[in-house]
Every structure is written in C-alpha cells, then in structure tokens.
Design an enzyme around this catalytic site. Structure first.
Site, PDB file in Angstrom:
ATOM      1  N   CYS A  53       0.843  -1.204   0.000  1.00  0.00           N
ATOM      2  CA  CYS A  53       0.000   0.000   0.000  1.00  0.00           C
ATOM      3  C   CYS A  53       0.878   1.254   0.000  1.00  0.00           C
ATOM      4  CB  CYS A  53      -0.926  -0.053   1.210  1.00  0.00           C
ATOM      5  SG  CYS A  53      -1.643   1.509   1.684  1.00  0.00           S
ATOM      6  N   CYS A 113       0.128   3.968   2.549  1.00  0.00           N
ATOM      7  CA  CYS A 113       0.512   3.567   3.912  1.00  0.00           C
ATOM      8  C   CYS A 113       1.954   3.955   4.194  1.00  0.00           C
ATOM      9  CB  CYS A 113       0.365   2.057   4.097  1.00  0.00           C
ATOM     10  SG  CYS A 113      -1.324   1.479   3.891  1.00  0.00           S
TER      11      CYS A 113
END
Lengths: 109, 320
Positions: free
Chosen positions: A34, A37
């Site tokens: 991700c 993230c």
C-alpha cells in the site's frame, strides 16, 4: 524510520496491548503493498514521539494479521483507529495531515 | 530565509522540477502535500515509463525519483500547503507549521480522484467506498463489488479487482466506453466482470450501518431503478486538478486547470506550473516529468533575468 516509540501489534498481542490498555492506543492498519501507507508512516512515527507516555501508538500489518483487520471491518488502508477502554473512539481512513490527526487524538487525551 | 524555488507537490512533475533546479544549484524546497508521491503511489506495475523495460512498481519509481532529487540537494519536507500568495513578490507559501518566501514557485499539485458527489459516497468513504483499488482490493476477497467509470482506469481497476472479488460490476453512465480498445478488450474478456451501461448510481447503502451493502442504480434512458448487492464501490471517474489554493490568483480554464503559456508560465511571472494540474490531455507520468523539467528550466531563466536591483529589494524585504 520507525522509532522506538512505535509498537508492533499482532493478532496474538492485540487483546493484551490494545483492548486492555490503560491509556488510549492508536493503531495504524497498513500493508507492504500500500503506497499511501508508506507515505503515512513518517507521520505516525512523528505522532508516536509527540504523544510518548500519553498515547500508545503502533502498527498492525493487515497481511500478517487478517483476523484483527477483519474484526474491525477494515475496508481501506491506511486506516488509523483510536482505541480507548477497549472501544474504537475514532477512525480515520486514508491520508491525513499531522495537525488534523492531532486534533482527532487530542479529543481523547 | 528567502528561497529561489519552492515546488508544491511531489509526483513526477514536482520531483523532476526538483531534480533540475537542484542540479542548477537553486536548492529547491519541495513541499510534499498529503498525497505525497502523487497518483503513481496508487498504482502497481508501470510499463510505459521509458528506461524500465520490465516495468517498475509505481511507488518504487517515486522512491527513486525522490532519492535522485535529494542526492542533488533538494530539500523535501512533509506538509500540506494551506495558503499561497502570489500577488506580490516575494511569493508566500504557508503550511500548518511554517510560512515560506520564495522568488519563484513551481506548482505541481497534480489532480485527485473525482467523486460522484453523493452524500452516501462521502459517508462510506473508507468503509467500502474507495478510490484506490490497489490499496483496498485486498479487503474484498470473495465479495461482489462495483467499479464506476468507463475510462482506462476504470477498466484497469475492474480487471485488477477480479483477482480478489468474485464478481465486479462496471457501472457507466453512457453506452460507449472512453477506455482504449486494448483495455476494453481486457475487461470484456474477463468472465468475472458484469456490465451496467447507460446507468448511474443514485445511492450507496447502508449509511446507517456504516458499511456498503448495495447500490441503487438508475437506467439513464428509462429512469427505471433497481438495487444490486455489493460490499464495495470503487470510483474511477477521472480526476480533478488541485487548484483551490490558486483561485482568484492564477488564470484557470473552465474545469479548474491552470492555464500555461510559452512552456510552463502561468498568468503571474515567476509562477510556473507542471504536470496534471495544467494538463487534462496527456496526464502521463512521463509527460508530467517532462513538464516538470520545463518548469525548472523556465524558473532558472526567470531567476537569471530578474534585474539585480530587484533581487536586492526582494531579499531586503524578506528580512524585515
């Protein structure tokens, strides 16, 4: 650049370290794949330093700990959940600036 | 401290501008923004960036660009710009913590995912509604979900999401898709993809439970409504330029894109724009990078051309 203030939460330690914690706990649900993230990570590190001793801050890898992610119905990451007394009191999904996150946390400390 | 160059944004345009201005010894300051790294941070394999014959992961490409700009002396700071003043020299750029002053400004704020504009969409964002298939597809393993849109990115997301979901319904408000033939063919060949063309989403349910349980669809031609069960809605209906900071200060077109002329020049001398914030046609990583390079060179020429007496005045003002 994870600092020593950032904890690692897992399916097995979640009950003990988050649900039964004496002080508020901010959990960063994230994954290796991700991109956002990774971009949020330095902000979480900075928060961990700012709130050291007041709020426990740590990360939970959703790939390695699917049960906890499932339990809290995580549908998007990065997701920051603030726990207080074993309850979710705040949740922020997606990227957010540090000062905005501080305002959210400050409501509970 | 008065800066020579401030760059707002850290996608391919911003980081290429940083690389070039750093190599020109202008010590650029890059303010990353919330969506640091830009749209490529939300992608997987990028196969059309020259020099990477086997493709490169979008986030890896951005990490490389960032490191390359830093290697030559670019200062990259976290933070989100809250206001900009380009009405008087030096220009002022303000974040939550700091106010900066600069002789030139390169705007590379890019574009962000456009939303449908439904109240239910807003409420359920992050709780089943998403604009990032690569981030959130994982959570829909074995589910039935919907993708909204008819362009390349909608097709790409739909195909990607079939890795996780049992069924992906593409909802598009027109009969014809905007997507390229190759992407349409890929999606049409996928047996897990269902189609609802000529159809709009009226509502996403269930806001009461704070989770997605279904979508209410409306046939554009007949007005007939029906409801289909889905647990996720991925919105891929294009992008909107991030130009709210510059409203009333810089010339924009009807869709909010910054207008540039003679390369990367905006309507204010000393302010340059590059990447998707001024480009609604090409919108590629490579064109964004190319226009970042143009903005850097334009800024450098501008700084060289500022008369000596004006530079002194500007510096003195900043110290006051």
């Amino acid at each position: 650049m994870a600092t020593e203030n950032v904890q690692t939460f897992t399916d097995s330690n979640f009950e003990e370290t988050v649900m039964k914690a004496g002080q508020p706990v901010l959990v960063d649900f994230w994954a290796e794949w991700c991109g956002p993230c990774k971009r949020l990570a330095p902000t979480v590190d900075a928060l961990a330093t700012d709130y050291a001793g007041k709020v426990t801050i740590g990360k939970l890898n959703v790939d390695e700990n699917p049960n906890t992610a499932f339990k809290f119905q995580i549908r998007g990451i990065p997701a920051l959940l603030l726990f207080k007394g074993g309850q979710v009191v705040e949740s922020v999904v997606g990227l957010a600036p540090k000062d905005e996150l501080k305002k959210v946390i400050d409501k509970h400390v | 401290m008065l800066r020579d160059v401030i760059i707002i944004g850290s996608g391919p345009a911003g980081l290429t501008a940083a690389l070039y201005t750093a190599r020109a010894n202008l010590r650029p300051l890059v303010i990353e923004g919330i969506e640091a790294g830009g749209q490529l941070m939300l992608t997987t394999l990028v196969e059309n960036f020259p020099g990477h014959r086997d493709g490169i992961m979008g986030p890896d490409l951005m990490t490389e660009m960032r490191a390359q700009a830093e290697k030559f002396g670019a200062d990259i700071v976290q933070g989100n710009v809250t206001s900009v003043d380009v009405c008087s020299q030096p220009f002022t750029v303000t974040t939550a913590d700091v106010t900066y002053q600069t002789k030139t400004l390169i705007i590379a704020t890019g574009a962000s995912a456009r939303l449908l504009g439904l109240a239910s969409e807003r409420t359920l964002m992050g709780h089943g509604v998403s604009t990032c298939a690569t981030c959130d597809g994982y959570f829909f393993r074995g589910h039935e979900i919907a993708v909204v849109g008819g362009g390349d990115s909608a097709m790409e997301e739909a195909v990607f999401l079939t890795k996780f979901a049992n069924k992906v319904t593409i909802v598009h408000r027109r009969e014809a898709l905007r997507a390229s033939k190759i992407m349409q063919d890929k999606a049409r060949a996928n047996s897990k993809i269902a189609w609802r063309l000529n159809t709009e989403i009226d509502e996403i349910r269930d806001t009461g439970k704070n989770e997605v349980s279904s979508i209410v669809l409306r046939d554009v031609a007949t007005g007939v409504r029906d409801e289909i069960p889905v647990t996720g809605v991925f919105v891929a209906i294009g992008h909107t330029p991030n130009t709210a900071l510059f409203r009333g200060q810089l010339e924009m077109d009807a869709n909010g894109y910054l207008v540039t002329h003679d390369g990367s020049k905006t309507s204010v001398p000393g302010v340059f724009a590059s990447g998707d914030v001024q480009d609604h046609i090409y919108r590629q990583a490579i064109t964004a990078a190319g226009s970042g390079c143009m903005a850097a060179i334009d800024a450098e020429h501008y700084l060289e051309g500022v008369p000596e007496h004006l530079q002194t005045t500007v510096a003195a003002d900043a110290k006051r």
